[in-house]
Scaffold this motif. Structure first.
Motif, PDB file in Angstrom:
ATOM      1  N   GLY A  85       0.842  -1.149   0.080  1.00 26.99           N
ATOM      2  CA  GLY A  85      -0.021  -0.006  -0.100  1.00 26.99           C
ATOM      3  C   GLY A  85       0.833   1.262   0.090  1.00 26.99           C
ATOM      4  N   VAL A  86       0.351   2.253  -0.387  1.00 29.89           N
ATOM      5  CA  VAL A  86       1.007   3.661  -0.853  1.00 29.89           C
ATOM      6  C   VAL A  86       1.389   4.191   0.896  1.00 29.89           C
ATOM      7  CG1 VAL A  86       0.225   4.208  -2.818  1.00 29.89           C
ATOM      8  CG2 VAL A  86      -1.287   4.668  -0.991  1.00 29.89           C
ATOM      9  N   LEU A  87       0.565   4.130   1.587  1.00 29.25           N
ATOM     10  CA  LEU A  87       0.725   4.601   3.099  1.00 29.25           C
ATOM     11  C   LEU A  87       1.811   3.578   3.706  1.00 29.25           C
ATOM     12  CD1 LEU A  87      -2.688   5.662   4.276  1.00 29.25           C
ATOM     13  CD2 LEU A  87      -1.080   6.783   2.994  1.00 29.25           C
ATOM     14  N   TRP A  88       1.657   2.253   3.388  1.00 27.74           N
ATOM     15  CA  TRP A  88       2.814   1.524   3.939  1.00 27.74           C
ATOM     16  C   TRP A  88       4.150   1.906   3.704  1.00 27.74           C
ATOM     17  CZ3 TRP A  88       6.163  -1.796   1.907  1.00 27.74           C
ATOM     18  CH2 TRP A  88       6.855  -2.788   2.316  1.00 27.74           C
ATOM     19  N   TRP A  89       4.394   2.102   2.125  1.00 28.92           N
ATOM     20  CA  TRP A  89       5.464   2.360   1.566  1.00 28.92           C
ATOM     21  C   TRP A  89       5.899   3.851   1.860  1.00 28.92           C
ATOM     22  CZ3 TRP A  89       8.592   5.048  -1.678  1.00 28.92           C
ATOM     23  CH2 TRP A  89       9.456   4.477  -2.309  1.00 28.92           C
ATOM     24  N   HIS A 118      17.844  -5.347   0.320  1.00 33.03           N
ATOM     25  CA  HIS A 118      17.438  -5.448  -1.265  1.00 33.03           C
ATOM     26  C   HIS A 118      16.004  -6.121  -1.241  1.00 33.03           C
ATOM     27  CE1 HIS A 118      17.676  -5.700  -5.409  1.00 33.03           C
ATOM     28  NE2 HIS A 118      17.325  -6.878  -5.521  1.00 33.03           N
ATOM     29  N   VAL A 119      16.033  -7.235  -0.423  1.00 35.67           N
ATOM     30  CA  VAL A 119      14.510  -7.659  -0.246  1.00 35.67           C
ATOM     31  C   VAL A 119      13.987  -8.421   0.887  1.00 35.67           C
ATOM     32  CG1 VAL A 119      15.386 -10.170  -1.250  1.00 35.67           C
ATOM     33  CG2 VAL A 119      13.094  -9.377  -1.890  1.00 35.67           C
ATOM     34  N   GLY A 120      14.950  -8.824   1.729  1.00 40.31           N
ATOM     35  CA  GLY A 120      14.605  -9.077   2.761  1.00 40.31           C
ATOM     36  C   GLY A 120      13.634  -8.819   3.918  1.00 40.31           C
ATOM     37  N   TRP A 121      14.011  -7.390   3.875  1.00 35.12           N
ATOM     38  CA  TRP A 121      13.036  -6.695   4.722  1.00 35.12           C
ATOM     39  C   TRP A 121      11.493  -6.411   4.337  1.00 35.12           C
ATOM     40  CZ3 TRP A 121      10.132  -1.866   4.516  1.00 35.12           C
ATOM     41  CH2 TRP A 121      10.245  -1.162   3.125  1.00 35.12           C
ATOM     42  N   VAL A 122      11.480  -6.520   2.870  1.00 40.15           N
ATOM     43  CA  VAL A 122      10.308  -6.379   2.178  1.00 40.15           C
ATOM     44  C   VAL A 122       9.163  -7.501   2.326  1.00 40.15           C
ATOM     45  CG1 VAL A 122       9.010  -6.214  -0.073  1.00 40.15           C
ATOM     46  CG2 VAL A 122      11.067  -5.068   0.433  1.00 40.15           C
ATOM     47  N   ILE A 123       9.816  -8.768   2.275  1.00 39.20           N
ATOM     48  CA  ILE A 123       8.954 -10.065   2.616  1.00 39.20           C
ATOM     49  C   ILE A 123       9.230 -10.301   4.057  1.00 39.20           C
ATOM     50  CG2 ILE A 123       9.164 -10.641   0.138  1.00 39.20           C
ATOM     51  CD1 ILE A 123      11.652 -12.687   1.027  1.00 39.20           C
ATOM     52  N   SER A 124       9.788 -10.052   4.855  1.00 38.43           N
ATOM     53  CA  SER A 124       9.777 -10.199   6.323  1.00 38.43           C
ATOM     54  C   SER A 124       8.647  -9.748   6.962  1.00 38.43           C
ATOM     55  CB  SER A 124      10.866  -9.495   7.025  1.00 38.43           C
ATOM     56  OG  SER A 124      10.726  -9.412   8.397  1.00 38.43           O
ATOM     57  N   ASN A 125       8.054 -10.436   7.833  1.00 42.74           N
ATOM     58  CA  ASN A 125       6.940  -9.886   8.415  1.00 42.74           C
ATOM     59  C   ASN A 125       7.034  -8.740   9.499  1.00 42.74           C
ATOM     60  OD1 ASN A 125       6.126 -13.129   8.024  1.00 42.74           O
ATOM     61  ND2 ASN A 125       4.526 -11.829   7.419  1.00 42.74           N
ATOM     62  N   ASP A 126       8.459  -8.478   9.883  1.00 43.89           N
ATOM     63  CA  ASP A 126       8.643  -7.468  10.895  1.00 43.89           C
ATOM     64  C   ASP A 126       8.166  -6.183  10.699  1.00 43.89           C
ATOM     65  OD1 ASP A 126      10.284  -9.401  12.585  1.00 43.89           O
ATOM     66  OD2 ASP A 126      12.004  -9.179  10.881  1.00 43.89           O
ATOM     67  N   PHE A 127       7.773  -5.884   9.253  1.00 42.09           N
ATOM     68  CA  PHE A 127       7.300  -4.515   8.885  1.00 42.09           C
ATOM     69  C   PHE A 127       6.146  -4.695   8.190  1.00 42.09           C
ATOM     70  CE2 PHE A 127      11.974  -4.315   9.079  1.00 42.09           C
ATOM     71  CZ  PHE A 127      12.226  -3.583  10.190  1.00 42.09           C
ATOM     72  N   ASP A 128       5.184  -5.693   8.323  1.00 39.34           N
ATOM     73  CA  ASP A 128       3.988  -5.595   8.060  1.00 39.34           C
ATOM     74  C   ASP A 128       2.974  -4.275   8.425  1.00 39.34           C
ATOM     75  OD1 ASP A 128       4.381  -7.955   6.892  1.00 39.34           O
ATOM     76  OD2 ASP A 128       3.539  -9.218   8.409  1.00 39.34           O
ATOM     77  N   GLU A 143     -10.653   6.947   0.636  1.00 42.19           N
ATOM     78  CA  GLU A 143     -10.485   6.249  -0.827  1.00 42.19           C
ATOM     79  C   GLU A 143      -8.984   5.768  -0.706  1.00 42.19           C
ATOM     80  OE1 GLU A 143      -9.931  10.383  -2.011  1.00 42.19           O
ATOM     81  OE2 GLU A 143     -11.163   9.445  -0.673  1.00 42.19           O
ATOM     82  N   ILE A 144      -8.114   6.533  -0.062  1.00 42.83           N
ATOM     83  CA  ILE A 144      -6.614   6.114   0.071  1.00 42.83           C
ATOM     84  C   ILE A 144      -6.639   4.935   1.121  1.00 42.83           C
ATOM     85  CG2 ILE A 144      -4.373   6.988   0.464  1.00 42.83           C
ATOM     86  CD1 ILE A 144      -5.451   7.943  -2.227  1.00 42.83           C
ATOM     87  N   LEU A 145      -7.240   5.257   1.930  1.00 40.42           N
ATOM     88  CA  LEU A 145      -7.142   4.284   3.157  1.00 40.42           C
ATOM     89  C   LEU A 145      -7.539   2.975   2.770  1.00 40.42           C
ATOM     90  CD1 LEU A 145      -8.435   6.472   6.198  1.00 40.42           C
ATOM     91  CD2 LEU A 145      -6.253   5.533   5.880  1.00 40.42           C
ATOM     92  N   TRP A 146      -8.756   2.764   1.987  1.00 35.49           N
ATOM     93  CA  TRP A 146      -9.062   1.585   1.452  1.00 35.49           C
ATOM     94  C   TRP A 146      -8.238   1.066   0.564  1.00 35.49           C
ATOM     95  CZ3 TRP A 146     -10.234  -0.556  -3.108  1.00 35.49           C
ATOM     96  CH2 TRP A 146     -10.899  -1.719  -3.295  1.00 35.49           C
ATOM     97  N   LEU A 147      -7.578   1.669  -0.498  1.00 37.46           N
ATOM     98  CA  LEU A 147      -6.484   1.248  -1.458  1.00 37.46           C
ATOM     99  C   LEU A 147      -5.578   0.471  -0.633  1.00 37.46           C
ATOM    100  CD1 LEU A 147      -5.893   3.404  -4.415  1.00 37.46           C
ATOM    101  CD2 LEU A 147      -6.786   1.114  -4.605  1.00 37.46           C
ATOM    102  N   ASP A 148      -4.969   1.341   0.363  1.00 36.95           N
ATOM    103  CA  ASP A 148      -3.861   1.021   1.265  1.00 36.95           C
ATOM    104  C   ASP A 148      -4.236  -0.453   1.898  1.00 36.95           C
ATOM    105  OD1 ASP A 148      -1.123   1.959   2.203  1.00 36.95           O
ATOM    106  OD2 ASP A 148      -2.315   1.339   4.248  1.00 36.95           O
ATOM    107  N   ARG A 149      -5.374  -0.689   2.253  1.00 36.99           N
ATOM    108  CA  ARG A 149      -5.892  -1.841   2.915  1.00 36.99           C
ATOM    109  C   ARG A 149      -5.742  -2.985   2.029  1.00 36.99           C
ATOM    110  NH1 ARG A 149      -9.348   1.618   6.096  1.00 36.99           N
ATOM    111  NH2 ARG A 149     -11.058   0.674   4.645  1.00 36.99           N
TER     112      ARG A 149
END
Length: 282
Positions: A85-89, A118-128, A143-149
């Motif tokens: 999501g854009v807010l997560w990012w 490179h990729v470990g942090w992205v697919i890790s659940n530490d930063f969900d 609408e942005i909150l909905w897209l992010d979810r």
């Protein structure tokens, strides 16, 4: 206390990422043609612009202005890249600037190594999850909150459109291969752009400018420039530093689609750089 993230991975969380990479082997049965390579180039280019102009320069740094409808379209386009999501990012990116290459940086290769950045942090659940206070100015837009979810909706929609128009071969090249290439070019800014290249500005981190990464990522490779002036819409400071994202945004500004593009600011003394990074120029 030092911030040392513990990598936790759940199979379900990385399944989509793994399936996309495994799916690349389908090119063996769908050999490249001019048409399929055009699908790859178009899909990559459209969504790389979504990443750079949307996730990064708009939601991450507010380096230009959009109307509410344009904001929604940019968020949808960014999330078609399947990078959450854009807010997560944006929240994690703002934290990266505040703590760049220090202990609390979420993806510093100098602290946790190349794979993690490179990729470990992205697919890790530490930063969900993310701290919504870091992106508080967007919380008033339902609408942005909905897209992010529901961050999977744009990328599934994009993939379905590619398949419906071009069929299975176009889906392989225009979605699967394009998304994997898009992943690693984007992730290279977090990893390689803090390890490989030149440093024009003495920023309090290891950010570097890299010509080849700048070409692949439409201007993001001028990373040392960006860490020097994070709120600037233009990241290529010199005339020869090609910044495709900025050029497209500049063209859109002629039609009033985007407004108030922030210029590059070459005014900060070195002593103030850490404070500027902490503010993230939002």
């Amino acid at each position: 206390m030092s911030f040392v993230p513990k990598p936790k991975y759940q199979f379900g969380a990385v399944l989509f990422f793994l399936l996309l990479h495994v799916g690349v082997v389908a090119v063996w049965w769908t050999r490249p043609t001019r048409s399929l390579l055009a699908w790859l180039a178009a899909s990559y280019s459209i969504r790389m612009f979504g990443v750079t102009a949307g996730y990064h320069r708009y939601f991450g740094h507010r380096s230009y202005k959009l109307g509410r409808f344009g904001q929604f379209v940019m968020a949808f386009l960014a999330q078609s890249s399947a990078q959450k999501g854009v807010l997560w990012w944006a929240a994690h990116h703002r934290l990266h600037h505040r703590e760049s290459d220090r202990e609390r940086d979420v993806h510093s290769p100098t602290r946790r190594g190349f794979w993690w950045a490179h990729v470990g942090w992205v697919i890790s659940n530490d930063f969900d999850k993310y701290d919504p206070r870091l992106v508080s100015e967007f919380l008033r837009f339902p609408e942005i909150l909905w897209l992010d979810r529901h961050h999977w909706v744009p990328t599934v929609t994009f993939g379905a459109i590619v398949a419906l128009i071009g069929g299975w071969p176009a889906f392989v090249w225009g979605y699967v291969v394009a998304t994997v290439v898009l992943y690693h070019c984007t992730f290279a800014i977090n990893s390689l752009a803090h390890l490989w290249g030149m440093r024009r500005f003495d920023t309090p981190d290891e950010s570097r400018n890299n010509f080849w990464l700048a070409l692949l990522t439409f201007g993001e490779g001028w990373h040392n420039n960006h860490h020097y002036s994070p709120g600037s819409c233009r990241q290529g400071e010199r005339w020869w530093e090609l910044d495709i994202t900025y050029l497209v945004l500049k063209a859109l500004s002629w039609f009033g689609i985007v407004q108030s593009l922030r210029p590059f600011r070459r005014v900060l003394p070195v002593a103030d750089l850490a404070n500027e990074s902490a503010k993230v120029a939002i």
